[in-house]
Scaffold this motif. Structure first.
Motif, PDB file in Angstrom:
ATOM      1  N   LEU A  21       0.805  -1.222   0.000  1.00 47.78           N
ATOM      2  CA  LEU A  21       0.000   0.000   0.000  1.00 47.78           C
ATOM      3  C   LEU A  21       0.839   1.273   0.000  1.00 47.78           C
ATOM      4  O   LEU A  21       0.336   2.340  -0.336  1.00 47.78           O
ATOM      5  CB  LEU A  21      -0.918   0.008   1.222  1.00 47.78           C
ATOM      6  CG  LEU A  21      -2.019  -1.044   1.243  1.00 47.78           C
ATOM      7  CD1 LEU A  21      -2.700  -1.077   2.596  1.00 47.78           C
ATOM      8  CD2 LEU A  21      -3.015  -0.800   0.132  1.00 47.78           C
ATOM      9  N   THR A  22       2.110   1.175   0.369  1.00 53.84           N
ATOM     10  CA  THR A  22       2.899   2.398   0.558  1.00 53.84           C
ATOM     11  C   THR A  22       4.059   2.578  -0.404  1.00 53.84           C
ATOM     12  O   THR A  22       4.565   3.682  -0.534  1.00 53.84           O
ATOM     13  CB  THR A  22       3.451   2.472   1.999  1.00 53.84           C
ATOM     14  OG1 THR A  22       4.280   1.335   2.248  1.00 53.84           O
ATOM     15  CG2 THR A  22       2.327   2.538   3.003  1.00 53.84           C
ATOM     16  N   VAL A  23       4.523   1.513  -1.061  1.00 61.79           N
ATOM     17  CA  VAL A  23       5.681   1.660  -1.952  1.00 61.79           C
ATOM     18  C   VAL A  23       5.373   1.073  -3.323  1.00 61.79           C
ATOM     19  O   VAL A  23       4.526   0.189  -3.460  1.00 61.79           O
ATOM     20  CB  VAL A  23       6.954   0.992  -1.377  1.00 61.79           C
ATOM     21  CG1 VAL A  23       7.379   1.651  -0.096  1.00 61.79           C
ATOM     22  CG2 VAL A  23       6.776  -0.477  -1.175  1.00 61.79           C
ATOM     23  N   GLU A  24       6.089   1.589  -4.305  1.00 63.12           N
ATOM     24  CA  GLU A  24       5.937   1.070  -5.660  1.00 63.12           C
ATOM     25  C   GLU A  24       6.810  -0.171  -5.849  1.00 63.12           C
ATOM     26  O   GLU A  24       6.451  -1.077  -6.569  1.00 63.12           O
ATOM     27  CB  GLU A  24       6.308   2.151  -6.679  1.00 63.12           C
ATOM     28  CG  GLU A  24       5.476   3.421  -6.562  1.00 63.12           C
ATOM     29  CD  GLU A  24       3.978   3.169  -6.605  1.00 63.12           C
ATOM     30  OE1 GLU A  24       3.509   2.307  -7.359  1.00 63.12           O
ATOM     31  OE2 GLU A  24       3.257   3.841  -5.848  1.00 63.12           O
ATOM     32  N   SER A  25       7.972  -0.166  -5.202  1.00 66.45           N
ATOM     33  CA  SER A  25       8.839  -1.339  -5.235  1.00 66.45           C
ATOM     34  C   SER A  25       9.650  -1.346  -3.947  1.00 66.45           C
ATOM     35  O   SER A  25       9.926  -0.300  -3.364  1.00 66.45           O
ATOM     36  CB  SER A  25       9.771  -1.296  -6.451  1.00 66.45           C
ATOM     37  OG  SER A  25      10.622  -0.173  -6.378  1.00 66.45           O
ATOM     38  N   ILE A  82      -8.576   0.848  -4.526  1.00 69.86           N
ATOM     39  CA  ILE A  82      -9.252  -0.441  -4.356  1.00 69.86           C
ATOM     40  C   ILE A  82      -9.426  -0.648  -2.858  1.00 69.86           C
ATOM     41  O   ILE A  82      -8.477  -0.984  -2.154  1.00 69.86           O
ATOM     42  CB  ILE A  82      -8.439  -1.599  -4.962  1.00 69.86           C
ATOM     43  CG1 ILE A  82      -8.228  -1.366  -6.450  1.00 69.86           C
ATOM     44  CG2 ILE A  82      -9.131  -2.932  -4.706  1.00 69.86           C
ATOM     45  CD1 ILE A  82      -7.287  -2.351  -7.099  1.00 69.86           C
ATOM     46  N   ILE A  83     -10.633  -0.413  -2.387  1.00 68.04           N
ATOM     47  CA  ILE A  83     -10.904  -0.506  -0.954  1.00 68.04           C
ATOM     48  C   ILE A  83     -11.733  -1.765  -0.699  1.00 68.04           C
ATOM     49  O   ILE A  83     -12.855  -1.876  -1.199  1.00 68.04           O
ATOM     50  CB  ILE A  83     -11.641   0.748  -0.454  1.00 68.04           C
ATOM     51  CG1 ILE A  83     -10.801   1.988  -0.764  1.00 68.04           C
ATOM     52  CG2 ILE A  83     -11.931   0.645   1.035  1.00 68.04           C
ATOM     53  CD1 ILE A  83     -11.511   3.292  -0.555  1.00 68.04           C
ATOM     54  N   PRO A  84     -11.186  -2.708   0.058  1.00 67.43           N
ATOM     55  CA  PRO A  84     -11.958  -3.918   0.378  1.00 67.43           C
ATOM     56  C   PRO A  84     -13.220  -3.554   1.152  1.00 67.43           C
ATOM     57  O   PRO A  84     -13.224  -2.590   1.929  1.00 67.43           O
ATOM     58  CB  PRO A  84     -10.998  -4.735   1.259  1.00 67.43           C
ATOM     59  CG  PRO A  84      -9.642  -4.187   0.997  1.00 67.43           C
ATOM     60  CD  PRO A  84      -9.841  -2.747   0.640  1.00 67.43           C
ATOM     61  N   PRO A  85     -14.283  -4.310   0.950  1.00 69.96           N
ATOM     62  CA  PRO A  85     -15.541  -4.010   1.646  1.00 69.96           C
ATOM     63  C   PRO A  85     -15.407  -3.920   3.163  1.00 69.96           C
ATOM     64  O   PRO A  85     -16.027  -3.064   3.791  1.00 69.96           O
ATOM     65  CB  PRO A  85     -16.461  -5.161   1.231  1.00 69.96           C
ATOM     66  CG  PRO A  85     -15.900  -5.661  -0.054  1.00 69.96           C
ATOM     67  CD  PRO A  85     -14.426  -5.439   0.018  1.00 69.96           C
TER      68      PRO A  85
END
Length: 140
Positions: A21-25, A82-85
């Motif tokens: 959630l916080t880094v691209e790689s 994309i937020i999980p329910p």
């Protein structure tokens, strides 16, 4: 002073998810992005609690820490769109609770079981109907 920490977030989601959630790689969560999400969550909490309590609430009650964690995780997921329910539901429940607190329908309990420090309430001031007006004084 933040209401929660990165370690508190890691108690709720795995380290791999926090990294995703916080880094691209890379393999380590980006602490700046985590701090930004916590800051957003805490600002949202303070905006509701500030109606009834002195903010920031210190020491941090467990209720507030839990709210901060849920809101911060939601903000991290919203970065990816994309937020999980379950995260959406936790966010909505947290905001609903905060609205109840602001309306005086719920309270924040401090770490020792005491109520958090209440903000000073402003009393409504009204006055009596004016006895003397331009019209009533015109005869004098």
């Amino acid at each position: 002073m933040a209401y929660c920490s990165e370690d508190d977030l890691l108690k709720m989601i795995p380290s791999e998810d926090l990294t995703d959630l916080t880094v691209e790689s890379g393999e380590v969560p980006d602490s700046l992005i985590v701090s930004d999400a916590i800051g957003k969550a805490d600002a949202e909490i303070d905006s509701y609690l500030g109606v009834k309590y002195v903010v920031p609430v210190s020491p941090t009650p467990e209720q507030v820490k839990a709210l901060s964690v849920d809101l911060a995780i939601y903000h991290l997921f919203s970065r990816r769109s994309i937020i999980p329910p379950v995260r959406q539901q936790k966010y909505e429940a947290a905001v609903a609770f905060l609205k109840q607190v602001a309306a005086g329908q719920a309270v924040i309990i401090g770490p020792g079981g005491e109520s958090a420090t209440m903000a000073h309430e402003v009393a409504d001031a009204t006055s009596a109907v004016r006895c003397f007006t331009r019209d009533t004084l015109s005869d004098w």
